[in-house]
Design a protein around this motif. Structure first.
Motif, PDB file in Angstrom:
ATOM      1  N   GLY A 130       5.186   3.569 -12.113  1.00  0.00           N
ATOM      2  CA  GLY A 130       5.421   2.792 -10.974  1.00  0.00           C
ATOM      3  C   GLY A 130       4.149   2.893 -10.322  1.00  0.00           C
ATOM      4  O   GLY A 130       3.628   1.548  -9.698  1.00  0.00           O
ATOM      5  N   GLN A 131       3.252   3.737 -10.562  1.00  0.00           N
ATOM      6  CA  GLN A 131       2.027   3.734  -9.895  1.00  0.00           C
ATOM      7  C   GLN A 131       0.974   2.877 -10.581  1.00  0.00           C
ATOM      8  O   GLN A 131       0.224   2.020  -9.838  1.00  0.00           O
ATOM      9  CB  GLN A 131       1.229   5.218  -9.845  1.00  0.00           C
ATOM     10  CG  GLN A 131       1.780   6.313  -9.099  1.00  0.00           C
ATOM     11  CD  GLN A 131       1.122   7.410  -9.055  1.00  0.00           C
ATOM     12  OE1 GLN A 131      -0.118   7.776  -9.495  1.00  0.00           O
ATOM     13  NE2 GLN A 131       1.645   8.473  -8.480  1.00  0.00           N
ATOM     14  N   ALA A 132       0.940   2.613 -11.896  1.00  0.00           N
ATOM     15  CA  ALA A 132       0.316   1.865 -12.654  1.00  0.00           C
ATOM     16  C   ALA A 132       0.754   0.460 -12.330  1.00  0.00           C
ATOM     17  O   ALA A 132      -0.004  -0.524 -12.168  1.00  0.00           O
ATOM     18  CB  ALA A 132       0.404   2.073 -14.134  1.00  0.00           C
ATOM     19  N   ALA A 133       1.877   0.026 -12.181  1.00  0.00           N
ATOM     20  CA  ALA A 133       2.480  -1.457 -11.900  1.00  0.00           C
ATOM     21  C   ALA A 133       2.131  -1.844 -10.388  1.00  0.00           C
ATOM     22  O   ALA A 133       1.889  -2.781 -10.184  1.00  0.00           O
ATOM     23  CB  ALA A 133       4.006  -1.224 -12.102  1.00  0.00           C
ATOM     24  N   LEU A 134       2.203  -1.004  -9.568  1.00  0.00           N
ATOM     25  CA  LEU A 134       1.709  -1.110  -8.190  1.00  0.00           C
ATOM     26  C   LEU A 134       0.138  -1.381  -8.119  1.00  0.00           C
ATOM     27  O   LEU A 134      -0.264  -2.304  -7.461  1.00  0.00           O
ATOM     28  CB  LEU A 134       1.820   0.249  -7.151  1.00  0.00           C
ATOM     29  CG  LEU A 134       1.419   0.085  -5.764  1.00  0.00           C
ATOM     30  CD1 LEU A 134       2.010  -1.560  -5.243  1.00  0.00           C
ATOM     31  CD2 LEU A 134       1.844   1.098  -4.838  1.00  0.00           C
ATOM     32  N   ARG A 135      -0.673  -0.645  -8.813  1.00  0.00           N
ATOM     33  CA  ARG A 135      -2.140  -0.823  -8.964  1.00  0.00           C
ATOM     34  C   ARG A 135      -2.269  -2.058  -9.432  1.00  0.00           C
ATOM     35  O   ARG A 135      -3.097  -2.851  -9.189  1.00  0.00           O
ATOM     36  CB  ARG A 135      -2.644   0.379  -9.726  1.00  0.00           C
ATOM     37  CG  ARG A 135      -4.267   0.299  -9.930  1.00  0.00           C
ATOM     38  CD  ARG A 135      -4.851   1.237 -10.918  1.00  0.00           C
ATOM     39  NE  ARG A 135      -6.204   1.327 -10.777  1.00  0.00           N
ATOM     40  CZ  ARG A 135      -7.065   0.381 -11.176  1.00  0.00           C
ATOM     41  NH1 ARG A 135      -6.566  -0.698 -12.101  1.00  0.00           N
ATOM     42  NH2 ARG A 135      -8.647   0.456 -11.142  1.00  0.00           N
ATOM     43  N   ASP A 136      -1.753  -2.485 -10.687  1.00  0.00           N
ATOM     44  CA  ASP A 136      -1.945  -3.776 -11.287  1.00  0.00           C
ATOM     45  C   ASP A 136      -1.614  -4.840 -10.149  1.00  0.00           C
ATOM     46  O   ASP A 136      -2.415  -5.922 -10.138  1.00  0.00           O
ATOM     47  CB  ASP A 136      -0.916  -4.055 -12.431  1.00  0.00           C
ATOM     48  CG  ASP A 136      -1.447  -2.988 -13.576  1.00  0.00           C
ATOM     49  OD1 ASP A 136      -2.520  -2.688 -13.625  1.00  0.00           O
ATOM     50  OD2 ASP A 136      -0.805  -2.938 -14.570  1.00  0.00           O
ATOM     51  N   ASP A 137      -0.511  -4.895  -9.613  1.00  0.00           N
ATOM     52  CA  ASP A 137      -0.123  -5.923  -8.534  1.00  0.00           C
ATOM     53  C   ASP A 137      -1.078  -6.014  -7.472  1.00  0.00           C
ATOM     54  O   ASP A 137      -1.494  -6.871  -7.024  1.00  0.00           O
ATOM     55  CB  ASP A 137       1.185  -5.642  -7.862  1.00  0.00           C
ATOM     56  CG  ASP A 137       2.442  -6.174  -8.958  1.00  0.00           C
ATOM     57  OD1 ASP A 137       1.978  -6.771 -10.187  1.00  0.00           O
ATOM     58  OD2 ASP A 137       3.447  -5.865  -8.758  1.00  0.00           O
ATOM     59  N   ILE A 138      -1.705  -4.915  -6.919  1.00  0.00           N
ATOM     60  CA  ILE A 138      -2.565  -4.891  -5.813  1.00  0.00           C
ATOM     61  C   ILE A 138      -4.010  -5.554  -6.304  1.00  0.00           C
ATOM     62  O   ILE A 138      -4.651  -6.318  -5.855  1.00  0.00           O
ATOM     63  CB  ILE A 138      -2.764  -3.525  -5.272  1.00  0.00           C
ATOM     64  CG1 ILE A 138      -1.736  -3.179  -4.543  1.00  0.00           C
ATOM     65  CG2 ILE A 138      -4.350  -3.425  -4.481  1.00  0.00           C
ATOM     66  CD1 ILE A 138      -1.757  -1.568  -4.169  1.00  0.00           C
ATOM     67  N   MET A 139      -4.343  -5.077  -7.494  1.00  0.00           N
ATOM     68  CA  MET A 139      -5.512  -5.773  -8.063  1.00  0.00           C
ATOM     69  C   MET A 139      -5.362  -7.162  -8.289  1.00  0.00           C
ATOM     70  O   MET A 139      -6.444  -7.904  -8.224  1.00  0.00           O
ATOM     71  CB  MET A 139      -5.981  -4.902  -9.294  1.00  0.00           C
ATOM     72  CG  MET A 139      -6.257  -3.472  -9.290  1.00  0.00           C
ATOM     73  SD  MET A 139      -7.790  -3.368  -8.429  1.00  0.00           S
ATOM     74  CE  MET A 139      -9.032  -3.613  -9.651  1.00  0.00           C
ATOM     75  N   ALA A 140      -4.352  -7.612  -8.732  1.00  0.00           N
ATOM     76  CA  ALA A 140      -4.183  -9.011  -8.964  1.00  0.00           C
ATOM     77  C   ALA A 140      -4.145  -9.669  -7.517  1.00  0.00           C
ATOM     78  O   ALA A 140      -4.767 -10.925  -7.545  1.00  0.00           O
ATOM     79  CB  ALA A 140      -2.575  -9.295  -9.453  1.00  0.00           C
ATOM     80  N   LEU A 141      -3.631  -9.032  -6.547  1.00  0.00           N
ATOM     81  CA  LEU A 141      -3.850  -9.740  -5.035  1.00  0.00           C
ATOM     82  C   LEU A 141      -5.180  -9.729  -4.721  1.00  0.00           C
ATOM     83  O   LEU A 141      -5.689 -10.762  -4.067  1.00  0.00           O
ATOM     84  CB  LEU A 141      -2.849  -8.870  -4.073  1.00  0.00           C
ATOM     85  CG  LEU A 141      -2.881  -9.497  -2.812  1.00  0.00           C
ATOM     86  CD1 LEU A 141      -1.958 -10.554  -2.753  1.00  0.00           C
ATOM     87  CD2 LEU A 141      -2.054  -8.128  -1.974  1.00  0.00           C
ATOM     88  N   ILE A 142      -5.883  -8.663  -4.944  1.00  0.00           N
ATOM     89  CA  ILE A 142      -7.435  -8.583  -4.526  1.00  0.00           C
ATOM     90  C   ILE A 142      -8.128  -9.895  -5.131  1.00  0.00           C
ATOM     91  O   ILE A 142      -8.800 -10.473  -4.466  1.00  0.00           O
ATOM     92  CB  ILE A 142      -7.976  -7.041  -4.773  1.00  0.00           C
ATOM     93  CG1 ILE A 142      -7.431  -6.011  -4.072  1.00  0.00           C
ATOM     94  CG2 ILE A 142      -9.603  -7.212  -5.129  1.00  0.00           C
ATOM     95  CD1 ILE A 142      -7.725  -4.719  -4.708  1.00  0.00           C
ATOM     96  N   ARG A 143      -7.763  -9.921  -6.496  1.00  0.00           N
ATOM     97  CA  ARG A 143      -8.637 -11.115  -7.061  1.00  0.00           C
ATOM     98  C   ARG A 143      -8.203 -12.480  -6.614  1.00  0.00           C
ATOM     99  O   ARG A 143      -8.885 -13.191  -6.274  1.00  0.00           O
ATOM    100  CB  ARG A 143      -8.265 -11.175  -8.623  1.00  0.00           C
ATOM    101  CG  ARG A 143      -8.702 -10.009  -9.559  1.00  0.00           C
ATOM    102  CD  ARG A 143      -8.468 -10.212 -10.849  1.00  0.00           C
ATOM    103  NE  ARG A 143      -7.319 -10.009 -11.250  1.00  0.00           N
ATOM    104  CZ  ARG A 143      -6.620  -8.881 -11.880  1.00  0.00           C
ATOM    105  NH1 ARG A 143      -7.335  -7.684 -11.674  1.00  0.00           N
ATOM    106  NH2 ARG A 143      -5.355  -8.878 -12.070  1.00  0.00           N
ATOM    107  N   GLU A 144      -7.014 -12.499  -6.132  1.00  0.00           N
ATOM    108  CA  GLU A 144      -6.589 -13.755  -5.288  1.00  0.00           C
ATOM    109  C   GLU A 144      -7.329 -13.999  -4.179  1.00  0.00           C
ATOM    110  O   GLU A 144      -7.635 -15.338  -3.835  1.00  0.00           O
ATOM    111  CB  GLU A 144      -5.063 -13.957  -5.113  1.00  0.00           C
ATOM    112  CG  GLU A 144      -4.499 -14.878  -4.211  1.00  0.00           C
ATOM    113  CD  GLU A 144      -2.994 -14.918  -4.337  1.00  0.00           C
ATOM    114  OE1 GLU A 144      -2.656 -15.792  -3.381  1.00  0.00           O
ATOM    115  OE2 GLU A 144      -2.399 -14.085  -4.600  1.00  0.00           O
TER     116      GLU A 144
END
Length: 276
Positions: free
Chosen positions: A239-253
């Motif tokens: 779950g932590q890895a999935a949340l991290r991935d989603d936050i990183m994608a948002l940051i890139r946006e």
């Protein structure tokens, strides 16, 4: 014939606030909050309160608005329900030789009489209260007729607004509690404050989060921003890895940097209302 009716239970705001208090007390929000200082200064300039005016800062955190108004020789009372944040603000005030009155207080049940203050302010603070209608009513109760309410609130479509939404996908908020980003919606502000106040200014502005890299931003917030820290702690490794991935994608946006560092543009609403 039996007829079943569905009812929506009222959230247990006391229990929710107790958990929020722990979350905001985790990490060290003052290290994040101090980076937002410019928003307090800009709100103080926009409100143009006179020296000696009685100002109440609600959910003041480590004092961005508090210090901005104190620097303009206003009589500031700074409140928050997390005592450690007020202590951090007090240290900043002492370093500058500023006089501020500090009081631990719940934004949904402020310990002051009606119409006590010339202005009530909040920068990215009161918007996080779970009982939004109650806290909005308290802001309006505090201000004398002709006095001002000034706020800086993240908008729903901003980076921070979308960050709330992203975290909520992985760690859902308590049932019945609305997004803090509602406080950055012009329609919601008008509906909530327009009955007793005239909304004289609703300006969409941009705050720039500047960090060394996307990884630096994420680790900084995971370490010092209590709500994010608690969100990660609530998840297992996957779950932590999935949340991290989603936050990183948002940051890139939202990253608008033109080099190897990170610059995130996040919209917020600077709001000024006058109490009728």
């Amino acid at each position: 014939m039996n007829v079943q009716t569905s009812t929506t239970a009222t959230p247990d705001f006391t229990a929710i606030k107790a958990k929020q208090n722990v979350a905001w007390g985790a990490g060290d929000y003052s290290k994040v909050g101090v980076t937002l200082q410019i928003t307090g200064e800009e709100l103080a300039e926009a409100m143009a309160m006179t020296p000696g005016a009685k100002i109440l800062d609600v959910a003041a955190g480590n004092g961005n608005a508090t210090l901005a108004f104190a620097r303009r020789f206003c009589d500031v009372t700074s409140t928050d329900y997390v005592e450690t944040l007020l202590q951090a603000s007090s240290q900043r005030a002492k370093a500058e030789g500023l006089f501020v009155t500090y009081k631990v207080a719940d934004a949904e049940n402020l310990p002051f009489g009606d119409q006590t203050f010339d202005a009530v302010v909040s920068t990215f603070g009161v918007m996080f209260t779970p009982n939004q209608q109650q806290s909005a009513a308290e802001l309006q109760r505090m201000v004398r007729p002709g006095g001002k309410i000034g706020m800086a609130n993240w908008t729903p479509d901003s980076f921070i607004g979308q960050l709330f939404k992203t975290i909520g996908k992985h760690v859902p908020p308590p049932a019945g509690v609305n997004s803090p980003a509602q406080w950055g919606s012009e329609t919601w502000v008008q509906e909530t404050f327009g009955g007793k106040c005239e909304i004289t200014s609703f300006r969409r502005k941009t705050f720039m989060f500047r960090y060394r890299s996307a990884e630096h931003f994420l680790e900084y917030f995971r370490t010092f921003y209590g709500p994010m820290q608690k969100a990660f702690e609530a998840l297992d490794t996957f779950g932590q890895a999935a949340l991290r991935d989603d936050i990183m994608a948002l940051i890139r946006e939202f990253d608008v940097s033109t080099n190897d560092t990170l610059c995130i543009a996040s919209e917020y609403a600077e709001i000024i209302a006058v109490r009728r």
